[in-house]
Design a protein around this motif. Sequence first.
Motif, PDB file in Angstrom:
ATOM      1  N   MET A  97       0.828  -1.207   0.000  1.00  0.00           N
ATOM      2  CA  MET A  97       0.000   0.000   0.000  1.00  0.00           C
ATOM      3  C   MET A  97       0.863   1.258   0.000  1.00  0.00           C
ATOM      4  O   MET A  97       0.603   2.213  -0.744  1.00  0.00           O
ATOM      5  CB  MET A  97      -0.913   0.009   1.230  1.00  0.00           C
ATOM      6  CG  MET A  97      -2.076  -0.948   1.163  1.00  0.00           C
ATOM      7  SD  MET A  97      -3.079  -0.827   2.674  1.00  0.00           S
ATOM      8  CE  MET A  97      -4.537  -1.756   2.165  1.00  0.00           C
ATOM      9  N   LEU A  98       1.907   1.241   0.819  1.00  0.00           N
ATOM     10  CA  LEU A  98       2.765   2.418   0.913  1.00  0.00           C
ATOM     11  C   LEU A  98       3.554   2.633  -0.377  1.00  0.00           C
ATOM     12  O   LEU A  98       3.725   3.771  -0.827  1.00  0.00           O
ATOM     13  CB  LEU A  98       3.702   2.275   2.113  1.00  0.00           C
ATOM     14  CG  LEU A  98       4.474   3.533   2.533  1.00  0.00           C
ATOM     15  CD1 LEU A  98       3.534   4.714   2.764  1.00  0.00           C
ATOM     16  CD2 LEU A  98       5.292   3.254   3.792  1.00  0.00           C
ATOM     17  N   GLN A  99       4.004   1.553  -0.989  1.00  0.00           N
ATOM     18  CA  GLN A  99       4.700   1.690  -2.268  1.00  0.00           C
ATOM     19  C   GLN A  99       3.778   2.254  -3.340  1.00  0.00           C
ATOM     20  O   GLN A  99       4.177   3.121  -4.132  1.00  0.00           O
ATOM     21  CB  GLN A  99       5.243   0.327  -2.710  1.00  0.00           C
ATOM     22  CG  GLN A  99       6.430  -0.146  -1.881  1.00  0.00           C
ATOM     23  CD  GLN A  99       6.901  -1.529  -2.297  1.00  0.00           C
ATOM     24  OE1 GLN A  99       7.629  -1.673  -3.287  1.00  0.00           O
ATOM     25  NE2 GLN A  99       6.502  -2.558  -1.548  1.00  0.00           N
ATOM     26  N   LEU A 100       2.546   1.771  -3.380  1.00  0.00           N
ATOM     27  CA  LEU A 100       1.589   2.285  -4.362  1.00  0.00           C
ATOM     28  C   LEU A 100       1.278   3.758  -4.100  1.00  0.00           C
ATOM     29  O   LEU A 100       1.240   4.570  -5.034  1.00  0.00           O
ATOM     30  CB  LEU A 100       0.306   1.453  -4.323  1.00  0.00           C
ATOM     31  CG  LEU A 100       0.390   0.109  -5.044  1.00  0.00           C
ATOM     32  CD1 LEU A 100      -0.724  -0.825  -4.587  1.00  0.00           C
ATOM     33  CD2 LEU A 100       0.318   0.315  -6.554  1.00  0.00           C
ATOM     34  N   ALA A 101       1.039   4.100  -2.841  1.00  0.00           N
ATOM     35  CA  ALA A 101       0.770   5.500  -2.511  1.00  0.00           C
ATOM     36  C   ALA A 101       1.937   6.387  -2.917  1.00  0.00           C
ATOM     37  O   ALA A 101       1.748   7.500  -3.429  1.00  0.00           O
ATOM     38  CB  ALA A 101       0.491   5.637  -1.012  1.00  0.00           C
ATOM     39  N   ASP A 102       3.157   5.883  -2.750  1.00  0.00           N
ATOM     40  CA  ASP A 102       4.336   6.669  -3.090  1.00  0.00           C
ATOM     41  C   ASP A 102       4.476   6.840  -4.601  1.00  0.00           C
ATOM     42  O   ASP A 102       4.846   7.915  -5.084  1.00  0.00           O
ATOM     43  CB  ASP A 102       5.584   6.003  -2.504  1.00  0.00           C
ATOM     44  CG  ASP A 102       6.749   6.961  -2.361  1.00  0.00           C
ATOM     45  OD1 ASP A 102       6.510   8.182  -2.241  1.00  0.00           O
ATOM     46  OD2 ASP A 102       7.896   6.497  -2.360  1.00  0.00           O
ATOM     47  N   ARG A 103       4.186   5.798  -5.359  1.00  0.00           N
ATOM     48  CA  ARG A 103       4.226   5.913  -6.825  1.00  0.00           C
ATOM     49  C   ARG A 103       3.193   6.936  -7.303  1.00  0.00           C
ATOM     50  O   ARG A 103       3.475   7.755  -8.192  1.00  0.00           O
ATOM     51  CB  ARG A 103       3.939   4.560  -7.478  1.00  0.00           C
ATOM     52  CG  ARG A 103       4.926   3.458  -7.158  1.00  0.00           C
ATOM     53  CD  ARG A 103       6.213   3.546  -7.941  1.00  0.00           C
ATOM     54  NE  ARG A 103       7.014   2.353  -7.706  1.00  0.00           N
ATOM     55  CZ  ARG A 103       7.065   1.313  -8.540  1.00  0.00           C
ATOM     56  NH1 ARG A 103       6.393   1.325  -9.676  1.00  0.00           N
ATOM     57  NH2 ARG A 103       7.814   0.255  -8.239  1.00  0.00           N
ATOM     58  N   ILE A 104       2.002   6.867  -6.747  1.00  0.00           N
ATOM     59  CA  ILE A 104       0.945   7.800  -7.136  1.00  0.00           C
ATOM     60  C   ILE A 104       1.326   9.228  -6.751  1.00  0.00           C
ATOM     61  O   ILE A 104       1.140  10.173  -7.526  1.00  0.00           O
ATOM     62  CB  ILE A 104      -0.395   7.378  -6.493  1.00  0.00           C
ATOM     63  CG1 ILE A 104      -0.862   6.043  -7.094  1.00  0.00           C
ATOM     64  CG2 ILE A 104      -1.462   8.459  -6.689  1.00  0.00           C
ATOM     65  CD1 ILE A 104      -1.972   5.369  -6.326  1.00  0.00           C
ATOM     66  N   ARG A 105       1.874   9.384  -5.553  1.00  0.00           N
ATOM     67  CA  ARG A 105       2.354  10.702  -5.120  1.00  0.00           C
ATOM     68  C   ARG A 105       3.353  11.283  -6.111  1.00  0.00           C
ATOM     69  O   ARG A 105       3.245  12.448  -6.514  1.00  0.00           O
ATOM     70  CB  ARG A 105       3.007  10.575  -3.740  1.00  0.00           C
ATOM     71  CG  ARG A 105       3.711  11.856  -3.279  1.00  0.00           C
ATOM     72  CD  ARG A 105       4.850  11.567  -2.318  1.00  0.00           C
ATOM     73  NE  ARG A 105       5.896  10.728  -2.883  1.00  0.00           N
ATOM     74  CZ  ARG A 105       6.846  11.152  -3.716  1.00  0.00           C
ATOM     75  NH1 ARG A 105       6.875  12.420  -4.112  1.00  0.00           N
ATOM     76  NH2 ARG A 105       7.769  10.318  -4.173  1.00  0.00           N
ATOM     77  N   ALA A 106       4.313  10.462  -6.531  1.00  0.00           N
ATOM     78  CA  ALA A 106       5.340  10.935  -7.455  1.00  0.00           C
ATOM     79  C   ALA A 106       4.733  11.311  -8.810  1.00  0.00           C
ATOM     80  O   ALA A 106       5.098  12.338  -9.401  1.00  0.00           O
ATOM     81  CB  ALA A 106       6.413   9.860  -7.634  1.00  0.00           C
ATOM     82  N   GLN A 107       3.812  10.489  -9.290  1.00  0.00           N
ATOM     83  CA  GLN A 107       3.167  10.771 -10.575  1.00  0.00           C
ATOM     84  C   GLN A 107       2.386  12.083 -10.554  1.00  0.00           C
ATOM     85  O   GLN A 107       2.305  12.780 -11.564  1.00  0.00           O
ATOM     86  CB  GLN A 107       2.216   9.623 -10.945  1.00  0.00           C
ATOM     87  CG  GLN A 107       2.901   8.327 -11.332  1.00  0.00           C
ATOM     88  CD  GLN A 107       1.910   7.206 -11.572  1.00  0.00           C
ATOM     89  OE1 GLN A 107       0.686   7.381 -11.450  1.00  0.00           O
ATOM     90  NE2 GLN A 107       2.412   6.026 -11.899  1.00  0.00           N
ATOM     91  N   ARG A 108       1.834  12.414  -9.396  1.00  0.00           N
ATOM     92  CA  ARG A 108       0.914  13.544  -9.311  1.00  0.00           C
ATOM     93  C   ARG A 108       1.534  14.768  -8.628  1.00  0.00           C
ATOM     94  O   ARG A 108       0.838  15.734  -8.317  1.00  0.00           O
ATOM     95  CB  ARG A 108      -0.363  13.108  -8.602  1.00  0.00           C
ATOM     96  CG  ARG A 108      -1.043  11.937  -9.350  1.00  0.00           C
ATOM     97  CD  ARG A 108      -2.351  11.536  -8.741  1.00  0.00           C
ATOM     98  NE  ARG A 108      -3.356  12.561  -8.880  1.00  0.00           N
ATOM     99  CZ  ARG A 108      -4.096  12.757  -9.973  1.00  0.00           C
ATOM    100  NH1 ARG A 108      -3.922  11.987 -11.048  1.00  0.00           N
ATOM    101  NH2 ARG A 108      -5.007  13.712 -10.014  1.00  0.00           N
TER     102      ARG A 108
END
Length: 234
Positions: A97-108
């Motif tokens: 979950m944290l890895q996904l949240a971090d990827r999304i954060r970086a994308q946005r």
Amino acid sequence: MPVGTAGKAVMMLSGGIDSPVASWLALKRGVDIEMVHFFSPPYTTEKALAKAKELTGILANYAGKINFIAVPFAEIQETIKEKLPEGYLMTVQRRFMLQLADRIRAQRGGLAIFNGESVGQVASQTLQSMVAINDVTTTPVIRPVATMDKTEIIAKAEEIGTFDLSIQPFEDCCTIFAPPRPKTKPKLDKAREYEARLDVEGLIQRALDGIEVTPIYPNEKFLDDKAQEDKDLL
């Protein structure tokens, strides 16, 4: 502080009591948040997703508009449950979950990750668990309700108008796949070892490919729509 003056971040929003309060506290300090919500059909229902969106609508009263990012999580949870020891299911699931949240954060273009964790409240929120989970990112993970008692969090939820909706009994993906005996003091090396057995990059990429972004406005309703759909089926 005016929303946006402190920068942009993502909020890991569940359907519970704590993360909406953490969201409000982030907004209060001027952080422009986008919600990241994990859902696991067919294990979680459309009503559970609608509930999280409607909570976002309440919080949008304090922000004007909030983007809601729904992340499909069922494949990851099924894979973890099939291949890893029960005691580490929650730890590895949270690492994903944290890895996904971090990827999304970086994308946005976000600067930080917020969540609703309160120290010691559940197995995944002990300090040992936080160490084993936070290991996957160097991005700041901010926990506005970390030192609040549950009674304090509930009082704030009632004040901001999220409590009655938060306690509606639509289970989220964390509840559905919660192991009966999770590790409260997981070892970091074990968490890394177990996670390495999985196709981490493939699982994360397929989840990212399936995200849906919905702009949500103040007091926008979603559960009423689902109730009407239920009536139409009768």
